[in-house]
Write an enzyme that holds these catalytic residues in place. Structure first.
Site, PDB file in Angstrom:
ATOM      1  N   GLU A  84      40.409 106.458  34.430  1.00 58.44           N
ATOM      2  CA  GLU A  84      40.241 105.145  35.065  1.00 58.44           C
ATOM      3  C   GLU A  84      41.481 104.772  35.875  1.00 58.44           C
ATOM      4  O   GLU A  84      42.588 105.049  35.420  1.00 58.44           O
ATOM      5  CB  GLU A  84      39.967 104.096  33.995  1.00 58.44           C
ATOM      6  CG  GLU A  84      38.646 104.366  33.299  1.00 58.44           C
ATOM      7  CD  GLU A  84      38.363 103.387  32.159  1.00 58.44           C
ATOM      8  OE1 GLU A  84      39.081 102.381  32.027  1.00 58.44           O
ATOM      9  OE2 GLU A  84      37.421 103.641  31.411  1.00 58.44           O
ATOM     10  N   ARG A 107      35.257 105.469  25.214  1.00 55.98           N
ATOM     11  CA  ARG A 107      36.319 105.920  26.105  1.00 55.98           C
ATOM     12  C   ARG A 107      35.765 107.059  26.941  1.00 55.98           C
ATOM     13  O   ARG A 107      35.024 107.916  26.430  1.00 55.98           O
ATOM     14  CB  ARG A 107      37.543 106.411  25.316  1.00 55.98           C
ATOM     15  CG  ARG A 107      38.399 105.323  24.727  1.00 55.98           C
ATOM     16  CD  ARG A 107      39.118 104.508  25.814  1.00 55.98           C
ATOM     17  NE  ARG A 107      39.983 103.487  25.248  1.00 55.98           N
ATOM     18  CZ  ARG A 107      39.593 102.226  25.005  1.00 55.98           C
ATOM     19  NH1 ARG A 107      38.369 101.829  25.282  1.00 55.98           N
ATOM     20  NH2 ARG A 107      40.451 101.358  24.497  1.00 55.98           N
ATOM     21  N   HIS A 125      34.710  99.166  33.114  1.00 52.90           N
ATOM     22  CA  HIS A 125      35.326  98.914  31.787  1.00 52.90           C
ATOM     23  C   HIS A 125      35.305  97.418  31.452  1.00 52.90           C
ATOM     24  O   HIS A 125      36.358  96.794  31.279  1.00 52.90           O
ATOM     25  CB  HIS A 125      36.765  99.470  31.756  1.00 52.90           C
ATOM     26  CG  HIS A 125      37.261  99.712  30.356  1.00 52.90           C
ATOM     27  ND1 HIS A 125      38.111 100.740  30.029  1.00 52.90           N
ATOM     28  CD2 HIS A 125      37.039  99.054  29.186  1.00 52.90           C
ATOM     29  CE1 HIS A 125      38.391 100.702  28.740  1.00 52.90           C
ATOM     30  NE2 HIS A 125      37.742  99.681  28.198  1.00 52.90           N
TER      31      HIS A 125
HETATM   32  C1  DGY Z   1      39.175  98.122  23.743  1.00 52.59           C
HETATM   33  O1  DGY Z   1      39.422  97.090  23.138  1.00 52.59           O
HETATM   34  O2  DGY Z   1      39.540  99.222  23.336  1.00 52.59           O
HETATM   35  C2  DGY Z   1      38.379  98.012  24.996  1.00 52.59           C
HETATM   36  O3  DGY Z   1      38.085  99.191  25.590  1.00 52.59           O
HETATM   37  C3  DGY Z   1      39.068  97.085  25.967  1.00 52.59           C
HETATM   38  O4  DGY Z   1      38.361  95.957  25.857  1.00 52.59           O
END
Ligand code: DGY
Length: 319
Positions: free
Chosen positions: A267, A238, A285
Site C-alpha cells: 500500500e 492485510r 484500506h
Molecule cells: C488495523 O487496525 O490493523 C487496521 O488495518 C487499520 O484500521
C-alpha cells in the site's frame, strides 16, 4: 514532568484534544506521512510515539542513535508494521487497538462480499460512464448469498463478527479454519482442519488472519487454485497474507469469480492489472474508517500512553 508524545498522523479532534490534555504533544496537522528518518527522529525527540499502521518501524528506526522513546502506541490492531522482535530487543513497549474496530471491519467485509457478488463496482462504473441502457432481465446477474457457504480463514474477533453477520443476517452457512480451537459461537459454524478445505468448499472466502512474517503469502497460488471457479475472495486483513500476483493471475484468467479487497501487499500501490478486471471491488484500506471507530482507536492508543506514563497496567500491550 509531562511526557512528550509525537503523533505521526492527523487523528480525530477528540483524540488530539485528549492527548493535548495529558501530554506535551507534537501533532501532524498536515497529515504528511513520516519518512523513516522522521520516524527515527520522533523516537529521539519524544518519550512515546503514537504511530499508524503504515509507519514502518524497522530495526534501523528502533536502533537510531540517541533513541528516547520507550513506547510505541500503534493506531491499529495489526502491528505488522513494527518489527516486534527488534522492539522487544530494544526494550520498547508496543501497544495496539484491539476490539474497538471489530464491528466496523466486519461491516466492511460484508460490504465487500455484497459488492463483489452483486457486481456493484463494475455496474456503478458503467452507470457513471453513461452506458446504462435500461433494465434488462438477464444483465448484470450476480450471485445470491442465501444458503451459500462462507469460509472464514482466521476465526478471531473480526472473523467471528463477519461470520455472525453473514450467517444470521444473510442466511449463509459458515465454515472456518482457526489455528487454535475457538468457539462455541452464538451462530452455527463448522470447523475445518486446514485452510485448503475452507478455500475449496466455500462460495465466498473472507480472510481474517494477521499480517507479518508469519503469514506472508499464506494464501498461496495453490490455495487460490483450490477455490471453486464460482467463488469470491474477500480480504480486509492485510494485503501481504495473499500471494498477490497469483490472485491477480487467477482473477485475470477468470479462474475465480471475483474479489473484494480493502488491503494490498504494498500500500498504497495497487497492482495495475487489478484496475482492469471487472468483478473486483477495490477499497483504500477503510475497514475501520468510521468516525466512531477511528475515535475509539485513538482513545485506546491514548489510554495506553496515559497508563504507561502513570505507571498503570497497559490496556492492550503487544510487546
Ligand atoms: C488495523 O487496525 O490493523 C487496521 O488495518 C487499520 O484500521
Amino acid at each position: 514532568m509531562t511526557a512528550t508524545i509525537v503523533v505521526t498522523r492527523k487523528l480525530p479532534d477528540a483524540v488530539e484534544a485528549r492527548l493535548r490534555e495529558n501530554f506535551s504533544v507534537m501533532l501532524n496537522p498536515e497529515d504528511a506521512p513520516f519518512t523513516p528518518a522522521r520516524l527515527a527522529g520522533a523516537l529521539r525527540e519524544a518519550d512515546g510515539v503514537l504511530c499508524a499502521v503504515n509507519d514502518i518501524v524497522t530495526p534501523e528506526v528502533l536502533g537510531a542513535e540517541g533513541r528516547r522513546a520507550a513506547i510505541l502506541a500503534n493506531f491499529g490492531v495489526g502491528v505488522n508494521n513494527i518489527d516486534l522482535a527488534a522492539a522487544k530487543a530494544a526494550g520498547v513497549i508496543v501497544t495496539n487497538t484491539p476490539g474497538v474496530l471489530t464491528d466496523a471491519t466486519a461491516d466492511l467485509a460484508l460490504a465487500l462480499i455484497l459488492a463483489s457478488t452483486r457486481r456493484m463496482s463494475e455496474t456503478e462504473a458503467l452507470l457513471r460512464r453513461g452506458e446504462w441502457d435500461g433494465f434488462r432481465p438477464t444483465a448484470w446477474l450476480g450471485t445470491g448469498l442465501q444458503g451459500k457457504t462462507l469460509g472464514i480463514v482466521g476465526m478471531g474477533r473480526i472473523g467471528q463478527a463477519t461470520a455472525r453477520r453473514a450467517c444470521l443476517g444473510f442466511g449463509m452457512k459458515v465454515i472456518y479454519f482457526n489455528r487454535s480451537p475457538v468457539g462455541p459461537f452464538d451462530f452455527p459454524a463448522e470447523a475445518r482442519d486446514g485452510i485448503e478445505p475452507v478455500m475449496a468448499e466455500a462460495d465466498v472466502v473472507s480472510l481474517h488472519i494477521p499480517g507479518g512474517v508469519e503469514n506472508r503469502g499464506r494464501i498461496s497460488a495453490a490455495l487460490i487454485a483450490a477455490m471453486k471457479p464460482t467463488a469470491y475472495l474477500v480480504n480486509t486483513a492485510r494485503g501481504d497474507v495473499i500471494d498477490e500476483p497469483a490472485l491477480v493471475a487467477a482473477l485475470a484468467a477468470g479462474r475465480i469469480a471475483g474479489a473484494g479487497l480493502d488491503v494490498f501487499a504494498e500500500e498504497p500501490k495497487v497492482p495495475p492489472a487489478l484496475l482492469d478486471i471487472p468483478g473486483v471491488t477495490l477499497l483504500p484500506h477503510i475497514g475501520s474508517a468510521t468516525l466512531e471507530t477511528r475515535t475509539a482507536m485513538g482513545m485506546l492508543a491514548a489510554d495506553n500512553l496515559i497508563a504507561h506514563f502513570s505507571g498503570q497496567p497497559l490496556p492492550s500491550r503487544v510487546v
